[in-house]
Design a protein around this motif. Structure first.
Motif, short mmCIF file in Angstrom:
data_model
loop_
_atom_site.label_atom_id
_atom_site.label_comp_id
_atom_site.label_asym_id
_atom_site.label_seq_id
_atom_site.Cartn_x
_atom_site.Cartn_y
_atom_site.Cartn_z
N LEU A 59 -71.68 -61.81 57.42
CA LEU A 59 -71.07 -63.01 58.10
C LEU A 59 -71.93 -64.34 57.75
O LEU A 59 -73.00 -64.28 57.28
CB LEU A 59 -71.28 -62.68 59.68
N HIS A 87 -75.32 -64.24 68.96
CA HIS A 87 -74.07 -64.08 67.99
C HIS A 87 -74.18 -62.60 67.52
O HIS A 87 -73.10 -61.85 67.32
CB HIS A 87 -74.13 -64.88 67.00
N LYS A 88 -75.28 -62.00 66.87
CA LYS A 88 -75.38 -60.86 66.66
C LYS A 88 -74.84 -59.74 67.55
O LYS A 88 -74.19 -58.64 67.35
CB LYS A 88 -76.70 -60.33 65.98
N ALA A 114 -71.10 -60.19 68.10
CA ALA A 114 -70.37 -59.67 66.92
C ALA A 114 -70.39 -57.98 66.74
O ALA A 114 -69.54 -57.56 66.30
CB ALA A 114 -70.84 -60.51 65.80
N CYS A 115 -71.44 -57.59 66.85
CA CYS A 115 -71.87 -56.21 66.61
C CYS A 115 -71.08 -55.28 67.63
O CYS A 115 -70.58 -54.39 67.14
CB CYS A 115 -73.27 -56.01 66.47
N HIS A 158 -68.10 -56.13 64.37
CA HIS A 158 -68.82 -55.75 63.20
C HIS A 158 -69.66 -55.09 63.36
O HIS A 158 -70.83 -55.34 63.68
CB HIS A 158 -69.34 -57.45 62.40
#
Ligand code: ASP
Ligand code: MG
Length: 334
Positions: free
Chosen positions: A63, A105-106, A109-110, A114
């Motif tokens: 990303l 954000h991780k 997003a995870c 993602h």
């Protein structure tokens, strides 16, 4: 020529005389220093190529980073953090902050899109100026941050150990000339696996408050430090008080990676934010997702790239690994 340093010439002289020699901006380097910069930069290139290829080959999605967001890492409570100033600016009528780390954000997003991701992300941490002579801090650095849905701490730690060992053997094979020039070819050895692990509470009772410095001067191979009380997003067992998190420490250079299994339950996150005085209004999306049970369990970590490369090349100051050094308290033109 007038100097544009942010500290006075007198304090700079004191710092220079006493401690680490400060890296210079590119335009002030001698020919020999430029040659050395080239060796370091080729090692950096190999490190980035190796690490990103490993993540891509292991089916992580790559990303792109962000710079401004309403939510970023609180960096609090974190015993290791020393932020002199937090950057907040208003754009389009909203207050945004520069990225301290992409942890929020991780997690989002995870959880949503993602399941295995990594990001090379610029982190801006305006460290206290006294940290200029630690040799290990920069006020801008790059973090290789990654996160895996439903992973355990053990899985992440094994992955990291293989990554570090694979990287060192690849460097010894492909970067021999550079490492010889930098005086690191012989002393840089592939560590033994598994890496040793120490509990932070035990380290503190053995070494006292200064355990981090003591530890990094005592070890000759990378080691794990686990169970570190810190930000709300790392998993804490309320029953036994243990934290399911881990830092990787390098000899002489200290913490190069931090990571954890994450919290995902709304009630725990809220309780920790309230306990730690973290402003809930800065984490609205994360809290809403947790409340709606859309936040998923995950684990991950982030590697400080410049610190990793400092260890590999034996840099005296982390700024030597940056093309445009960002040294606490010293603002160069570029
Ligand atoms: N990258 C870290 C993590 O994954 C967060 C930090 O920068 O401390 O936990
Ligand atoms: Mg952290």
């Amino acid at each position: 020529m007038r100097r544009k340093y942010a500290v006075t010439q007198r304090s700079l002289t004191i710092v220079r005389r006493r401690l680490v020699e400060m890296p210079k901006p590119l335009e002030k380097l001698s020919e020999i220093e430029i040659e050395k910069k080239g060796h370091v930069s080729r090692v950096m290139t190999h490190v980035l190529k190796y690490l990103t290829s490993k993540f891509v080959d292991s089916e992580f999605e790559w990303l792109l980073p962000v710079i401004f967001s309403m939510s970023t890492d609180p960096l609090w409570p974190d015993p290791g953090a020393s932020v002199e100033k937090r950057i907040e600016v208003e754009i389009y009528g909203k207050t945004v902050r520069t990225t301290l780390s992409m942890i929020i954000h991780k997690m989002v997003a995870c959880s949503l899109a993602h399941p295995k991701l990594f990001i090379l992300s610029p982190n801006v941490r305006i460290e206290r100026r006294e940290r200029s002579n630690s040799g290990k801090h920069a006020y801008e650095f790059t973090q290789l941050d990654f996160e895996v849905r439903n992973a355990s701490s053990e899985e992440i730690r094994s992955f990291v150990e293989e990554l570090v060992c694979g990287l060192i053997s690849s460097l010894k094979k492909h970067m021999r000339t550079e490492l010889v020039h930098l005086g690191r070819y012989d002393s840089l050895e592939v560590p033994d696996m598994p890496f040793r692990a120490y509990d932070k509470v035990e380290l503190e009772s053995k070494f006292g408050k200064d355990w981090e410095t003591r530890l990094m001067h005592e070890i000759s191979e990378p080691v794990w430090v686990t169970n570190v009380p810190r930000e709300f997003y790392d998993f804490e067992d309320f029953e036994d008080g243990q934290w399911d998190n881990y830092d990787l420490f390098l000899p002489k250079y200290g913490e190069v990676l931090s990571g954890a299994k994450r919290e995902w339950e709304y009630s725990k996150i809220v309780r920790k934010m309230e306990r730690d005085d973290v402003k809930k209004k800065n984490y609205e999306v994360l809290l809403k997702l947790a409340k709606d049970r859309r936040l998923k369990p995950s684990a991950g970590a982030g590697v400080g790239i410049e610190r990793l490369v400092s260890w590999i090349v034996g840099a005296k100051h982390i700024g030597e690994t940056q093309p445009f050094p960002k040294i606490p308290g010293l603002v160069f033109d570029l």
